[in-house]
Design an enzyme around this catalytic site. Structure first.
Site, PDB file in Angstrom:
ATOM      1  N   TYR A   1       0.828  -1.216   0.000  1.00  0.00           N
ATOM      2  CA  TYR A   1       0.000   0.000   0.000  1.00  0.00           C
ATOM      3  C   TYR A   1       0.860   1.264   0.000  1.00  0.00           C
ATOM      4  CZ  TYR A   1      -4.683  -1.919   0.854  1.00  0.00           C
ATOM      5  OH  TYR A   1      -5.908  -2.541   0.746  1.00  0.00           O
TER       6      TYR A   1
ATOM      7  N   LYS B   1       3.360 -14.994   1.960  1.00  0.00           N
ATOM      8  CA  LYS B   1       3.521 -15.710   0.683  1.00  0.00           C
ATOM      9  C   LYS B   1       5.005 -16.003   0.530  1.00  0.00           C
ATOM     10  CE  LYS B   1       1.897 -17.362  -3.196  1.00  0.00           C
ATOM     11  NZ  LYS B   1       0.985 -18.535  -3.259  1.00  0.00           N
TER      12      LYS B   1
ATOM     13  N   ASP C   1      -2.786 -17.997   0.147  1.00  0.00           N
ATOM     14  CA  ASP C   1      -3.809 -18.710  -0.633  1.00  0.00           C
ATOM     15  C   ASP C   1      -4.416 -19.838   0.200  1.00  0.00           C
ATOM     16  OD1 ASP C   1      -1.301 -19.931  -0.741  1.00  0.00           O
ATOM     17  OD2 ASP C   1      -1.495 -20.606  -2.820  1.00  0.00           O
TER      18      ASP C   1
ATOM     19  N   ASP D   1     -11.904  -9.280   4.959  1.00  0.00           N
ATOM     20  CA  ASP D   1     -13.231  -9.296   4.333  1.00  0.00           C
ATOM     21  C   ASP D   1     -13.800 -10.717   4.332  1.00  0.00           C
ATOM     22  OD1 ASP D   1     -13.323  -6.581   3.773  1.00  0.00           O
ATOM     23  OD2 ASP D   1     -13.950  -6.870   1.690  1.00  0.00           O
TER      24      ASP D   1
HETATM   25  C1  IPM Z   1     -10.352  -1.375   4.181  1.00  0.00           C
HETATM   26  C2  IPM Z   1     -10.651  -0.786   2.837  1.00  0.00           C
HETATM   27  C3  IPM Z   1      -9.541   0.194   2.500  1.00  0.00           C
HETATM   28  C4  IPM Z   1      -8.264  -0.588   2.380  1.00  0.00           C
HETATM   29  C5  IPM Z   1      -9.778   1.050   1.256  1.00  0.00           C
HETATM   30  C6  IPM Z   1     -11.114   1.773   1.302  1.00  0.00           C
HETATM   31  C7  IPM Z   1      -8.664   2.025   1.036  1.00  0.00           C
HETATM   32  O1  IPM Z   1     -10.806  -1.774   1.880  1.00  0.00           O
HETATM   33  O2  IPM Z   1     -10.261  -0.611   5.164  1.00  0.00           O
HETATM   34  O3  IPM Z   1     -10.227  -2.586   4.269  1.00  0.00           O
HETATM   35  O4  IPM Z   1      -7.963  -1.159   1.317  1.00  0.00           O
HETATM   36  O5  IPM Z   1      -7.524  -0.636   3.355  1.00  0.00           O
HETATM   37 MG    MG Z   2     -10.822  -3.738   2.683  1.00  0.00          MG
END
Ligand code: IPM
Ligand code: MG
Length: 358
Positions: free
Chosen positions: A141, A192, A224, A252
């Site tokens: 990032y 990974k 994975d 997620d």
């Molecule tokens: C999260 C979101 C963010 C990320 C985005 C909105 C920048 O997906 O907080 O998980 O990728 O960190």
């Molecule tokens: Mg996210």
């Protein structure tokens, strides 16, 4: 006790759910003798509209000058096609790096009342209680070089860099080990390492550190395989520690095990200074302003703030209990609705919750 809280309602359903969080804090404040001073600031799309920037300097200043930051959600269709430096997401990333919030705690705990809302079978998800510790200010990032550059042949090439320094790995690993110590004593580090040098380095550092935590059982998984194991048999996990991108994806997936991403809070913490507390879900522009949003993840983020930033565990417990009680009473917003339950909007959910709290 006096606390200054910066509120960042942001976009979409953000303002609706933030109102509920503030009402909850006011009630809890009275009961526990806590005095909250609220200051609001702009972030995301609303900030772009008002100032041209997703994270105005003034916002970052206000956040720095507070005991904790409560964020709702950012983003929406309207700002999706702006150049990257003007996107709402850039504001969020700026907030994380500006406040040095390197540790992101994302709990995924299934609530017995909502098991049937999960897309997975009951026997798979019943009892799931995972904490994802995601590194938040490093990795691909933020690594450099990044950008789109022209090669010698004139062809364009997009570049991001996944990099971690020793100290970046050590400090997030420490949070991982200490979190595991307070929970089930199991830490799974996800990387990974079979392909990436940065991951092998990550794995070696964490393995070295594990001798300082003899009470924590450390394991390693490739990302994975970790994704597969999360949906195959999630109960094998207690605490997961991982880098920024893998943590984004796995958190997620872990969230979805619980049936509703609309129920999950998160905490982003630095070495010192205020942390940011926010729901895992996004701004849900499709239902914004329609009184359909589930405010409970925002409310549970308030509980996390009380627990991790303000050291008021009794107040945090009370809020968490109230959320469970509201679910026991059968109230559900659309995202967690199931047969035989009473479907309500954001406002009614808030009314019931406040009644239970007081
Ligand atoms: C999260 C979101 C963010 C990320 C985005 C909105 C920048 O997906 O907080 O998980 O990728 O960190
Ligand atoms: Mg996210």
């Amino acid at each position: 006790m006096n606390y200054r809280i910066t509120l960042l309602p942001g976009d979409g359903i953000g303002p609706e759910i933030m109102t509920v969080a503030v009402d909850v804090l006011k009630v809890i404040g009275n009961q526990f003798n806590l005095n909250f001073e609220f200051q609001e600031a702009l972030i995301g799309g609303v900030a772009i509209d008002a100032t041209g920037e997703p994270l105005p300097k003034e916002t970052l200043e206000k956040c720095r000058n507070s005991d904790a930051v409560l964020l709702a959600a950012i983003g929406g269709y309207k700002w999706d096609n702006l150049p990257r430096h003007q996107r709402p997401e850039t504001g969020l990333l700026g907030l994380r790096s500006g406040l040095g919030l390197f540790a992101n705690l994302r709990p995924a705990k299934i609530l017995p009342q909502l098991i049937d809302a999960s897309t997975l079978k009951r026997e798979i998800v019943e009892g799931v209680d995972i904490m994802v510790v995601r590194e938040l200010t490093g990795g691909v990032y933020f690594g450099t070089p990044k950008g789109v550059f022209e090669t010698e042949t004139g062809e364009k090439r997009g570049v991001n860099t996944m990099a971690y320094t020793e100290s970046e790995i050590d400090r997030i690993a420490k949070v991982g080990f200490e979190t595991a110590q307070k929970r089930g004593g199991k830490l799974c580090s996800v990387d990974k390492a079979n392909v990436l040098e940065v991951s092998q380095f990550w794995r070696d550092r964490i393995t070295q550190m594990s001798s300082e935590y003899p009470d924590v059982e450390l394991s390693h998984l490739y990302v994975d395989n970790a994704a597969m194991q999360l949906v195959r048999w999630p109960k094998q996990f207690d605490t997961i520690v991982t880098g920024n991108l893998f943590g984004d994806i796995l958190s997620d997936a872990a969230a979805m095990l619980t049936g509703s991403i609309g129920m999950l809070p998160s905490a982003s913490l630095g070495a010192s200074g205020p942390g940011v507390f926010e729901p895992v879900h996004g701004s849900a522009p499709d239902i914004a302003g329609q009184d359909k949003a589930n405010p409970l993840a925002q409310v549970l983020s308030v509980a996390m703030m009380l627990r991790y930033a303000l050291e008021q565990p009794a107040a945090a417990d009370k809020i968490e209990q109230a959320v469970l009680q509201v679910l026991d009473l059968g109230y559900r917003t659309g995202d967690i609705m199931s047969e035989g339950m009473k479907q309500v909007g954001c406002k009614e959910m808030a009314e019931v919750l406040l009644k239970v709290l007081s």
